[in-house]
Structure formats: C-alpha cells, structure tokens
Design a protein around this motif. Structure first.
Motif, PDB file in Angstrom:
ATOM      1  N   ALA A  24       0.831  -1.206   0.000  1.00  0.00           N
ATOM      2  CA  ALA A  24       0.000   0.000   0.000  1.00  0.00           C
ATOM      3  C   ALA A  24       0.868   1.261   0.000  1.00  0.00           C
ATOM      4  O   ALA A  24       0.541   2.250  -0.667  1.00  0.00           O
ATOM      5  CB  ALA A  24      -0.939  -0.004   1.204  1.00  0.00           C
ATOM      6  N   ILE A  25       1.983   1.221   0.737  1.00  0.00           N
ATOM      7  CA  ILE A  25       2.891   2.371   0.777  1.00  0.00           C
ATOM      8  C   ILE A  25       3.505   2.611  -0.595  1.00  0.00           C
ATOM      9  O   ILE A  25       3.540   3.754  -1.077  1.00  0.00           O
ATOM     10  CB  ILE A  25       3.977   2.165   1.856  1.00  0.00           C
ATOM     11  N   GLU A  26       3.993   1.570  -1.232  1.00  0.00           N
ATOM     12  CA  GLU A  26       4.609   1.734  -2.555  1.00  0.00           C
ATOM     13  C   GLU A  26       3.605   2.279  -3.569  1.00  0.00           C
ATOM     14  O   GLU A  26       3.934   3.135  -4.383  1.00  0.00           O
ATOM     15  CB  GLU A  26       5.218   0.416  -3.046  1.00  0.00           C
ATOM     16  N   GLY A  34       5.357   9.480  -8.681  1.00  0.00           N
ATOM     17  CA  GLY A  34       5.648   8.915  -9.988  1.00  0.00           C
ATOM     18  C   GLY A  34       7.016   8.271 -10.033  1.00  0.00           C
ATOM     19  O   GLY A  34       7.747   8.236  -9.037  1.00  0.00           O
ATOM     20  N   PRO A  35       7.407   7.773 -11.200  1.00  0.00           N
ATOM     21  CA  PRO A  35       8.683   7.070 -11.309  1.00  0.00           C
ATOM     22  C   PRO A  35       9.889   7.986 -11.104  1.00  0.00           C
ATOM     23  O   PRO A  35      10.982   7.517 -10.798  1.00  0.00           O
ATOM     24  CB  PRO A  35       8.657   6.504 -12.728  1.00  0.00           C
ATOM     25  N   GLY A  36       9.721   9.296 -11.231  1.00  0.00           N
ATOM     26  CA  GLY A  36      10.827  10.221 -11.034  1.00  0.00           C
ATOM     27  C   GLY A  36      11.356  10.247  -9.612  1.00  0.00           C
ATOM     28  O   GLY A  36      12.452  10.747  -9.371  1.00  0.00           O
ATOM     29  N   LEU A  87       7.585  11.684   2.544  1.00  0.00           N
ATOM     30  CA  LEU A  87       6.323  12.065   3.165  1.00  0.00           C
ATOM     31  C   LEU A  87       5.332  12.165   2.015  1.00  0.00           C
ATOM     32  O   LEU A  87       5.562  12.924   1.074  1.00  0.00           O
ATOM     33  CB  LEU A  87       6.455  13.420   3.866  1.00  0.00           C
ATOM     34  N   ALA A  88       4.278  11.390   2.066  1.00  0.00           N
ATOM     35  CA  ALA A  88       3.288  11.402   0.984  1.00  0.00           C
ATOM     36  C   ALA A  88       1.885  11.322   1.571  1.00  0.00           C
ATOM     37  O   ALA A  88       1.654  10.619   2.554  1.00  0.00           O
ATOM     38  CB  ALA A  88       3.513  10.228   0.029  1.00  0.00           C
TER      39      ALA A  88
END
Length: 167
Positions: A24-26, A34-36, A87-88
């Motif tokens: 879930a975190i990933e 995003g991939p950046g 932090l997201a």
C-alpha cells in the motif's frame, strides 16, 4: 479572506508502519511522486541508510492508507541523525493536515528515541512550521538546492556539518 484547511477526519489514525503495509505504501508513493522519485537525491540517501520502522508512520482513514512518513538512520559528518522522507499524502487529503500530523509524530518519535536531529530535503515554508531550519553544511550524495536541506535539532544539538553517510 484565507481558507483554513479542514481538520483531519475523526476516523484518521496514525500507526507505526508494519511490514504488511509495504504494498500500500509503494502504491501511494507511486501515485504521489511517480517514477521520477527514484532519481532524486533523497533516494540516494535512503540507499545508504538503515530504515527505522519504529520512527515511521502510516495514516489510515476507514481502513485505507492516506499518508505515510518514513525515517532512516544516517550520520551527518560524525553526528547521528534520522533522515525524514518520503512524506506522501493522498491527493484528496492534501491541505487537510494529514502531512503535518505525520511530520509531528515522526519528529516526536525521533526526539523520544534520543535522536540528535531530523534531516530532510523539502520546502522551508512548509517544514519551518514544524521547527525545521537550514542545514546548509550537510552535504547530500548528489546535487540538491542547499536551501531545501533542512533540519530540526533536538536539545543542544549544534550545526550539522559534513557528508551524509551511513551510521
């Protein structure tokens, strides 16, 4: 007239990150950055650091992950510190205080664990609200705007100076 953010939902809980939270975190990190995210200097720090799950937290609302903050053990020169990030917060919960709650909980946990300071790369106006200030003498493993290198020191901790490296 300024608009005040809504307070976090009463259904919001903050819990220590658990191994079963990884997927879930990933997924949240992928949505948020995003991939950046893998090209940033913060990722270089995490590659050399030891993960600190007892200092990392997840925000849950009605059983759904809505935010995460992770911390990592590193040293700046000879000073042991923790590195905060990522932090997201889910898009729908941004500007609602969830990120701030996560930062405060992470910093409180680091202080309670006897850590010297929390280091991060971020926006000074946002993180300044939580006691973070410049840490321009900390040298990260890659290019970074030195104005974005911030630290919150605990107790009598002095200036952080030197390369960020493994403990």
């Amino acid at each position: 007239m300024s608009v005040q953010p809504l307070p976090p939902s009463p259904a919001l809980t903050l819990d220590l990150e658990q191994p079963q939270d990884a997927a879930a975190i990933e997924a949240l990190l992928d949505r948020a950055f995003g991939p950046g995210r893998f090209t940033k200097v913060s990722e270089r720090v995490r590659e050399l650091a030891e993960f600190a799950p007892e200092l990392s937290f997840c925000a849950w609302e009605d059983g759904r992950l809505v935010g995460v903050v992770r911390q990592w053990r590193v040293a700046v020169g000879e000073t042991p510190v923790v590195f905060l990030g990522p932090l997201a917060v889910e898009q729908a919960q941004r500007s609602g205080g969830v990120g701030g709650l996560l930062v405060e909980r992470a910093c409180d946990a680091a202080a309670a664990a006897g850590e010297t300071a929390v280091l991060l790369v971020g926006d000074a106006p946002y993180f300044g609200r939580f006691g973070f200030g410049p840490a321009r003498q900390a040298r990260l493993p890659g290019p970074v705007d030195p104005r974005r290198v911030l630290a919150r020191r605990f107790g009598e901790a002095g200036e952080l100076a030197g390369p960020v490296r493994p403990r």
